[in-house]
Design a protein around this motif. Structure first.
Motif, PDB file in Angstrom:
ATOM      1  N   PRO A  70      -5.498  16.578  -9.433  1.00  0.00           N
ATOM      2  CA  PRO A  70      -5.342  15.422  -8.546  1.00  0.00           C
ATOM      3  C   PRO A  70      -4.468  15.773  -7.348  1.00  0.00           C
ATOM      4  CG  PRO A  70      -4.994  14.792 -10.826  1.00  0.00           C
ATOM      5  CD  PRO A  70      -5.027  16.286 -10.807  1.00  0.00           C
ATOM      6  N   CYS A  71      -4.884  15.326  -6.151  1.00  0.00           N
ATOM      7  CA  CYS A  71      -4.128  15.682  -4.944  1.00  0.00           C
ATOM      8  C   CYS A  71      -4.026  14.516  -3.967  1.00  0.00           C
ATOM      9  CB  CYS A  71      -4.752  16.895  -4.266  1.00  0.00           C
ATOM     10  SG  CYS A  71      -6.493  16.710  -3.824  1.00  0.00           S
ATOM     11  N   GLY A  72      -4.341  13.307  -4.420  1.00  0.00           N
ATOM     12  CA  GLY A  72      -4.191  12.155  -3.548  1.00  0.00           C
ATOM     13  C   GLY A  72      -4.903  10.944  -4.116  1.00  0.00           C
ATOM     14  N   TYR A  73      -4.572   9.768  -3.605  1.00  0.00           N
ATOM     15  CA  TYR A  73      -5.228   8.542  -4.060  1.00  0.00           C
ATOM     16  C   TYR A  73      -5.020   7.442  -3.032  1.00  0.00           C
ATOM     17  CZ  TYR A  73      -0.987   5.890  -5.165  1.00  0.00           C
ATOM     18  OH  TYR A  73       0.173   5.185  -5.068  1.00  0.00           O
ATOM     19  N   ALA A  74      -5.818   6.391  -3.138  1.00  0.00           N
ATOM     20  CA  ALA A  74      -5.652   5.189  -2.325  1.00  0.00           C
ATOM     21  C   ALA A  74      -6.126   3.990  -3.123  1.00  0.00           C
ATOM     22  CB  ALA A  74      -6.440   5.290  -1.021  1.00  0.00           C
ATOM     23  N   LEU A  75      -5.505   2.840  -2.867  1.00  0.00           N
ATOM     24  CA  LEU A  75      -5.883   1.590  -3.510  1.00  0.00           C
ATOM     25  C   LEU A  75      -6.204   0.549  -2.445  1.00  0.00           C
ATOM     26  CD1 LEU A  75      -3.160   1.304  -6.324  1.00  0.00           C
ATOM     27  CD2 LEU A  75      -5.488   2.229  -6.520  1.00  0.00           C
ATOM     28  N   LEU A  76      -7.149  -0.331  -2.763  1.00  0.00           N
ATOM     29  CA  LEU A  76      -7.579  -1.408  -1.873  1.00  0.00           C
ATOM     30  C   LEU A  76      -7.548  -2.708  -2.658  1.00  0.00           C
ATOM     31  CD1 LEU A  76      -9.079  -2.297   0.846  1.00  0.00           C
ATOM     32  CD2 LEU A  76     -11.189  -1.975  -0.467  1.00  0.00           C
ATOM     33  N   ARG A  77      -6.869  -3.729  -2.130  1.00  0.00           N
ATOM     34  CA  ARG A  77      -6.775  -4.994  -2.865  1.00  0.00           C
ATOM     35  C   ARG A  77      -6.841  -6.171  -1.896  1.00  0.00           C
ATOM     36  NH1 ARG A  77      -1.383  -3.636  -1.997  1.00  0.00           N
ATOM     37  NH2 ARG A  77       0.018  -5.387  -1.491  1.00  0.00           N
ATOM     38  N   PRO A  78      -7.197  -7.356  -2.411  1.00  0.00           N
ATOM     39  CA  PRO A  78      -7.150  -8.557  -1.576  1.00  0.00           C
ATOM     40  C   PRO A  78      -5.715  -8.839  -1.139  1.00  0.00           C
ATOM     41  CG  PRO A  78      -8.457  -8.941  -3.551  1.00  0.00           C
ATOM     42  CD  PRO A  78      -7.749  -7.637  -3.755  1.00  0.00           C
ATOM     43  N   ALA A 107       0.556   7.631 -10.943  1.00  0.00           N
ATOM     44  CA  ALA A 107       2.004   7.407 -10.991  1.00  0.00           C
ATOM     45  C   ALA A 107       2.775   8.680 -10.683  1.00  0.00           C
ATOM     46  CB  ALA A 107       2.398   6.852 -12.351  1.00  0.00           C
ATOM     47  N   GLN A 108       2.311   9.815 -11.189  1.00  0.00           N
ATOM     48  CA  GLN A 108       2.995  11.084 -10.931  1.00  0.00           C
ATOM     49  C   GLN A 108       2.897  11.473  -9.467  1.00  0.00           C
ATOM     50  OE1 GLN A 108       1.055  13.661 -13.776  1.00  0.00           O
ATOM     51  NE2 GLN A 108       2.497  13.140 -15.420  1.00  0.00           N
ATOM     52  N   MET A 109       1.712  11.323  -8.878  1.00  0.00           N
ATOM     53  CA  MET A 109       1.563  11.641  -7.457  1.00  0.00           C
ATOM     54  C   MET A 109       2.408  10.714  -6.597  1.00  0.00           C
ATOM     55  SD  MET A 109      -2.457  12.665  -6.877  1.00  0.00           S
ATOM     56  CE  MET A 109      -3.156  11.195  -7.669  1.00  0.00           C
ATOM     57  N   ASP A 110       2.401   9.446  -6.938  1.00  0.00           N
ATOM     58  CA  ASP A 110       3.154   8.472  -6.160  1.00  0.00           C
ATOM     59  C   ASP A 110       4.652   8.745  -6.220  1.00  0.00           C
ATOM     60  OD1 ASP A 110       2.853   5.669  -4.752  1.00  0.00           O
ATOM     61  OD2 ASP A 110       4.568   5.511  -6.111  1.00  0.00           O
ATOM     62  N   ALA A 111       5.162   9.085  -7.403  1.00  0.00           N
ATOM     63  CA  ALA A 111       6.593   9.365  -7.547  1.00  0.00           C
ATOM     64  C   ALA A 111       7.001  10.554  -6.691  1.00  0.00           C
ATOM     65  CB  ALA A 111       6.936   9.619  -9.014  1.00  0.00           C
ATOM     66  N   GLU A 112       6.147  11.558  -6.619  1.00  0.00           N
ATOM     67  CA  GLU A 112       6.453  12.727  -5.794  1.00  0.00           C
ATOM     68  C   GLU A 112       6.489  12.360  -4.314  1.00  0.00           C
ATOM     69  OE1 GLU A 112       4.550  17.131  -4.758  1.00  0.00           O
ATOM     70  OE2 GLU A 112       4.072  16.155  -6.670  1.00  0.00           O
ATOM     71  N   ALA A 113       5.547  11.540  -3.882  1.00  0.00           N
ATOM     72  CA  ALA A 113       5.475  11.173  -2.470  1.00  0.00           C
ATOM     73  C   ALA A 113       6.525  10.124  -2.098  1.00  0.00           C
ATOM     74  CB  ALA A 113       4.082  10.647  -2.138  1.00  0.00           C
ATOM     75  N   PHE A 114       6.697   9.113  -2.936  1.00  0.00           N
ATOM     76  CA  PHE A 114       7.577   7.988  -2.624  1.00  0.00           C
ATOM     77  C   PHE A 114       9.045   8.308  -2.872  1.00  0.00           C
ATOM     78  CE2 PHE A 114       9.628   3.910  -3.613  1.00  0.00           C
ATOM     79  CZ  PHE A 114       9.246   3.155  -2.510  1.00  0.00           C
ATOM     80  N   GLY A 115       9.301   9.133  -3.891  1.00  0.00           N
ATOM     81  CA  GLY A 115      10.680   9.495  -4.197  1.00  0.00           C
ATOM     82  C   GLY A 115      11.335   8.653  -5.257  1.00  0.00           C
ATOM     83  N   ALA A 116      10.575   7.822  -5.950  1.00  0.00           N
ATOM     84  CA  ALA A 116      11.106   7.003  -7.036  1.00  0.00           C
ATOM     85  C   ALA A 116       9.945   6.587  -7.932  1.00  0.00           C
ATOM     86  CB  ALA A 116      11.833   5.763  -6.497  1.00  0.00           C
ATOM     87  N   ASP A 117      10.286   6.149  -9.129  1.00  0.00           N
ATOM     88  CA  ASP A 117       9.290   5.766 -10.127  1.00  0.00           C
ATOM     89  C   ASP A 117       8.785   4.350  -9.866  1.00  0.00           C
ATOM     90  OD1 ASP A 117       7.757   5.265 -12.350  1.00  0.00           O
ATOM     91  OD2 ASP A 117       9.433   5.239 -13.768  1.00  0.00           O
ATOM     92  N   GLY A 126       3.911  18.406   1.078  1.00  0.00           N
ATOM     93  CA  GLY A 126       3.283  18.259  -0.224  1.00  0.00           C
ATOM     94  C   GLY A 126       2.564  16.926  -0.267  1.00  0.00           C
ATOM     95  N   LEU A 127       2.709  16.196  -1.351  1.00  0.00           N
ATOM     96  CA  LEU A 127       2.146  14.851  -1.433  1.00  0.00           C
ATOM     97  C   LEU A 127       2.987  13.899  -0.593  1.00  0.00           C
ATOM     98  CD1 LEU A 127       1.259  14.802  -5.217  1.00  0.00           C
ATOM     99  CD2 LEU A 127      -0.371  14.382  -3.367  1.00  0.00           C
ATOM    100  N   GLU A 154      -2.166  15.093   0.558  1.00  0.00           N
ATOM    101  CA  GLU A 154      -1.445  16.332   0.869  1.00  0.00           C
ATOM    102  C   GLU A 154      -1.463  16.667   2.357  1.00  0.00           C
ATOM    103  OE1 GLU A 154      -3.210  19.255  -1.685  1.00  0.00           O
ATOM    104  OE2 GLU A 154      -1.825  18.799  -3.338  1.00  0.00           O
ATOM    105  N   SER A 155      -2.301  15.967   3.135  1.00  0.00           N
ATOM    106  CA  SER A 155      -2.364  16.190   4.575  1.00  0.00           C
ATOM    107  C   SER A 155      -2.951  14.952   5.232  1.00  0.00           C
ATOM    108  CB  SER A 155      -3.219  17.412   4.913  1.00  0.00           C
ATOM    109  OG  SER A 155      -4.585  17.171   4.618  1.00  0.00           O
TER     110      SER A 155
END
Length: 315
Positions: A221-229, A188-198, A303-304, A242-243
């Protein structure tokens, strides 16, 4: 969606604009040719109608995909006098001052009568005071421009049956591990930094139906990804790194899990490494949409950074 058609439809007048209309200006019903359309609130009870509407415009959403979006947002579905769905619009609040707009479905017969503007007017009224972001199809682009949205950039939809995934040399110092429930705060913290909102509520829902990869370097932590149906198979997103090189490293294990299956990713990436990797794995460019905004450009460019969307509707 010319003014003449909108005036004949009776739902709007030439001077009414989604960005400036007041609640008393916005009609709850709209005359479309020989019938009246009215709006109903979007909830789980109208999910089947919403699915019928998305099928009519060849969107791939399954009812379970719509169930997730309905749980995260609010909006309207327009139905005619015999209960047929003829359009929809939703908003997805994130934090106290931001929202994305999505599920803006306006079939040609509604567009031609000004119905897209009518629905946009209602949903923007509900977002008063919030910064906004959306992903516009070609058919909706001019409408959103007229409502005050600014062009940001292109989002590229890559998809296909995953074939042989190119082998990568490990990135020095980068550790990739499967996500666990304990990673929720870091994600959630990484996503907020990258996306610009909570988007913590959305991410909580996504992680419950996804498998993922979290990246770290020197224990941070410096990145993440999710995979879903989703839709015809699976969707990869969000993807934050970060890159671009790191984004490829994070995405690769999840793409490999989908070998022989249909996979989609929507990326705003303007580089060559990620699209090249996707193409090599069998996920070719299928379509594009245009990211647009009202308010400051919140999505990080250093950054992120977001390299894959969760969905067009929620960014």
């Amino acid at each position: 969606m010319g003014n003449r058609a909108e005036n004949q439809a009776g739902g709007l007048t030439r001077n009414h604009d989604p960005a400036t209309a007041t609640p008393k200006d916005i009609q709850k019903t709209m005359r479309i040719k020989a019938f009246d359309a009215q709006t109903l609130p979007v909830n789980q009870q109208v999910r089947a109608l919403l699915h019928e509407l998305t099928v009519s415009v060849f969107w791939p959403h399954r009812e379970s995909d719509l169930e997730l979006l309905i749980a995260q947002g609010q909006g309207y579905i327009a139905v005619d006098e015999i209960g047929r769905p003829v359009g929809s619009a939703m908003r997805f609040p994130m934090g106290s001052d931001f929202a994305t707009l999505g599920m803006m479905v306006t079939p040609p017969r509604l567009q031609a009568q000004g119905g897209g503007r009518w629905l946009l007017q209602q949903i923007m009224r509900d977002c008063d005071g919030r910064d906004l972001r959306l992903n516009a199809t070609r058919s909706g682009y001019r409408l959103y421009l007229s409502a005050g949205f600014i062009h940001v950039g292109t989002v590229y939809q890559h998809q296909g049956i995953v074939g042989t995934v190119p082998q990568l040399d490990p990135m020095p110092g980068l550790e990739l591990t499967p996500t666990t429930p304990q990673d929720g705060t870091a994600i959630a913290q990484m996503d907020a930094e990258a996306f610009g909102a909570d988007r913590s509520l959305l991410l909580s829902a996504l992680t419950g139906i996804s498998e993922g990869v979290i990246a770290s370097r020197n224990g941070r932590p410096c990145g993440y990804a999710l995979l879903r149906p989703f839709g015809k198979g699976h969707v990869l997103g969000p993807l934050v790194a970060e890159s671009e090189e790191m984004a490829v490293q994070i995405a690769a294990p999840l793409i490999t899990k989908c070998q022989g299956k249909f996979l989609r990713i929507d990326t705003p990436c303007q580089g060559q490494a990620l699209p090249g990797f996707l193409n090599a794995a069998g996920m070719t460019l299928f379509d594009t949409v245009t990211e647009m905004r009202i308010g400051p450009h919140r999505r990080a460019s250093e950054g992120l950074v977001t390299f894959g969307l969760a969905a067009h509707s929620v960014g």
